[in-house]
Design an enzyme around this catalytic site. Structure first.
Site, short mmCIF file in Angstrom:
data_model
loop_
_atom_site.label_atom_id
_atom_site.label_comp_id
_atom_site.label_asym_id
_atom_site.label_seq_id
_atom_site.Cartn_x
_atom_site.Cartn_y
_atom_site.Cartn_z
N GLY A 78 29.71 14.75 46.68
CA GLY A 78 30.08 14.30 45.65
C GLY A 78 31.48 15.03 44.92
CE1 TYR B 193 37.22 12.02 35.35
CE2 TYR B 193 35.78 10.42 36.58
CZ TYR B 193 36.94 10.59 35.76
OH TYR B 193 37.83 9.51 35.56
CB VAL B 194 30.73 17.47 37.79
CG1 VAL B 194 29.94 18.80 38.19
CG2 VAL B 194 30.31 17.10 36.44
CG ASP C 140 32.76 11.24 47.31
OD1 ASP C 140 32.32 9.84 47.46
OD2 ASP C 140 32.62 11.66 46.10
CB VAL D 54 25.70 12.23 43.75
CG1 VAL D 54 26.25 12.83 45.51
CG2 VAL D 54 24.12 12.58 43.99
CG LEU E 296 17.81 15.85 30.81
CD1 LEU E 296 16.48 15.21 30.95
CD2 LEU E 296 19.04 14.78 30.97
CB ALA F 224 19.37 15.46 23.55
CB SER G 271 33.13 11.45 11.19
OG SER G 271 32.39 10.27 11.14
CB CYS H 38 26.97 12.81 30.28
SG CYS H 38 27.56 12.96 32.11
#
Ligand SMILES: NC(=O)C1=CN([C@@H]2O[C@H](COP(=O)(O)OP(=O)(O)OC[C@H]3O[C@@H](n4cnc5c(N)ncnc54)[C@H](O)[C@@H]3O)[C@@H](O)[C@H]2O)C=CC1
Ligand SMILES: O=C(O)[C@H]1O[C@H](OP(=O)(O)OP(=O)(O)OC[C@H]2O[C@@H](n3ccc(=O)[nH]c3=O)[C@H](O)[C@@H]2O)[C@H](O)[C@@H](O)[C@@H]1O
Length: 452
Positions: free
Chosen positions: A7, A10-11, A32, A85, A216, A220, A263, A271
């Site tokens: 992969g 971007y990462v 890739d 990926v 995650l 979040a 804001s 993501c």
């Protein structure tokens, strides 16, 4: 050590370039299946725009950093294989619209099982639902034929636009693995890679599931802060409070902290939304509907903010933008990137196109073809014009919208822009980066987000 990364996005590209740059003893090959992308990594025009990336790629490419489409050979030769990926939101079948689509990660695991010859350390770099390592392990072990695999979780926390800075000086590196002697040994091998430039106290090691879930959770929490301040921005507009002042006032409380309280027109990027949807899906899967609803509200508030902005533009322009020229400054989801994935600009432009506005869009890094794809328009669609600079975009416009906080938008000659616009000249600063008082002195009807 030989490192392979599957992969080159971007990462994968930037993280592997940094490892190659800092660890000259290791050879890093990024592979890739997308040939055009690999060609671009091997050219002068890299497929990812990131300040500082060109320099490190140029310094190491061809020495200990390689980009290739020969996935099989790179896997076969590597001691350690990163999987970087894409893990988009699933668009079909069970969990559509929420669960992570794990088909690419599963294909990687199967490819590793198929082609590799000796023992390997397999590293999850992609963001994955908690317990994905279990499935990867089953796929690899069912096909092991005497080979040994160790699975590690090493989620990436870089942000686009500051990727090189974030990789060079990370707040922390997180590595999860089995708590067996073999698992711990594999963790240590990866710790040693990062320890070439990251202080050891910033390299955190955990079990696999904590590492997977921390990624995650981090996204979040970050997104939740933006939705929280954006919720308050609506209240500010109703009460003449100023959201920047409120954010500063609460952010000086060391328990709250000042970061991620800006804001805006809403968070975008590939993501935040996908990872929260994934978290929501997982909570439901594990029988926790109240927890799922709590996190889902972060996305609902973000959708509200994007549509609220578009509605405000329409209502301010005397309830119609039909046939009016609206200049859009900025299309990327944040400054210093050419990435438009889930950019708030897409949703706002679509809402305005629905109202039959004519949009003239300028972004310093996003190409026209990308904008047309994002807006689902054909090449010859005359409802949008993509411009080469901000002055061209704003000429004869009824309103200017700043949707990405590119630094150059702060330096524009707004008197010149005002003089070339229809009157009254409206300006909506969707990023709170402009001096509204100075704009009003010029004559603009200027408004920001959360500024009563
Ligand atoms: N974009 C970001 O800033 C961040 C992304 N992440 C996570 O990292 C992962 C990758 O994200 P991006 O780099 O943005 O994605 P991307 O879409 O830019 O790159 C993924 C690459 O993987 C390739 N690929 C897919 N299946 C393949 C296969 N079987 N064999 C070889 N190549 C294959 C694709 O062709 C594509 O070039 C995702 O899980 C994402 O959530 C994590 C932190 C930051
Ligand atoms: O997993 C990921 O992909 C990455 O997601 C985010 O990084 P990124 O999306 O690249 O960029 P951010 O700087 O987090 O910005 C995301 C969105 O929030 C918006 N934002 C950010 C901060 C803020 O105060 N206000 C605000 O509206 C930005 O404009 C942008 O649209 C996280 O910051 C990274 O740690 C994580 O690795």
């Amino acid at each position: 050590m030989k490192i392979c990364c599957i992969g080159a996005g971007y990462v994968g590209g930037p993280t592997m370039a940094m490892i190659a740059h800092k660890c000259e003893d290791h050879t890093v090959t990024v592979v890739d299946i997308n040939e055009a992308r690999i060609d671009a990594w091997n050219s002068v025009e890299l497929p990812v725009y990131e300040p500082g990336l060109d320099e490190i790629v140029q310094a190491n490419r061809g020495k200990n950093l390689f980009f290739s489409t020969d996935v099989d050979s790179a896997i076969r030769e590597a001691d350690m294989i990163f999987m970087s990926v894409n893990t988009p939101t699933k668009t079909y079948g069970v969990g559509a619209g929420r669960a992570a689509d794990l088909r690419y990660i599963e294909k990687c695991a199967r490819k590793i099982a198929e082609v590799c010859e000796g023992d390997k350390i397999v590293v999850e770099k992609s963001t994955l639902p908690v317990r994905t390592a279990e499935s990867i392990k089953r796929i690899l072990e069912s096909n092991a034929e005497g080979r040994k695999f160790q699975i590690l979780s090493n989620p990436e926390f870089l942000a686009e636009g500051t990727a090189i800075q974030d990789l060079q000086n990370p707040d922390r590196v997180l590595i999860g693995g089995d708590q067996t002697p073999e698992g711990k040994a594999a963790i240590q091998i990866l710790v040693d890679v990062y320890a070439a430039w990251v202080p050891e106290e910033r390299i955190l090691t955990t079990n696999l599931w904590s590492s997977e879930l921390s990624k995650l959770t981090a996204n979040a929490f970050l997104a939740q802060r933006i939705s929280s301040i954006n919720a308050i921005s609506a209240l500010c507009e109703a009460t003449e409070a100023n959201v920047d002042e409120v954010a500063h006032a609460i952010g000086t409380d060391s328990r709250i902290g000042p970061k991620f309280l800006k804001s805006s027109v809403g968070f975008g990027g590939s993501c935040f939304q996908k990872d929260i949807l994934n978290l929501v899906y997982l909570c439901e899967h594990f029988g926790l509907p109240d927890v799922a609803a709590y996190w889902n509200s972060v996305i609902e508030m973000n959708d509200y903010q994007k549509h609220r902005f578009a509605r405000k533009v329409v209502s301010t322009l005397f309830n119609t933008v039909s046939d009016k020229k609206i200049a859009v400054l900025g299309f990327a989801f944040k400054k210093d990137t050419n990435d438009t994935r889930e950019s708030a600009a897409i949703y706002i432009c679509k809402d305005l196109l629905e109202e039959q506005a004519n949009l003239s869009i300028y972004d310093p890094k996003v190409p026209e073809a990308q904008m047309l794809r994002d807006l689902e328009l054909g090449e010859k669609d005359d409802s949008i014009t993509v411009c080469g600079d901000a002055y061209e975009a704003t000429k004869d416009a009824h309103a200017v919208l700043v949707l990405t906080e590119w630094d150059e938008f702060k330096e524009l000659d707004y008197k010149k822009i005002y003089d070339a616009m229809h009157l009254p000249a409206f300006l909506f600063d969707g990023r709170n980066v402009l001096d509204l008082e100075a704009l009003r002195e010029i004559g603009f009807e200027a408004s920001g987000i959360g500024k009563g």
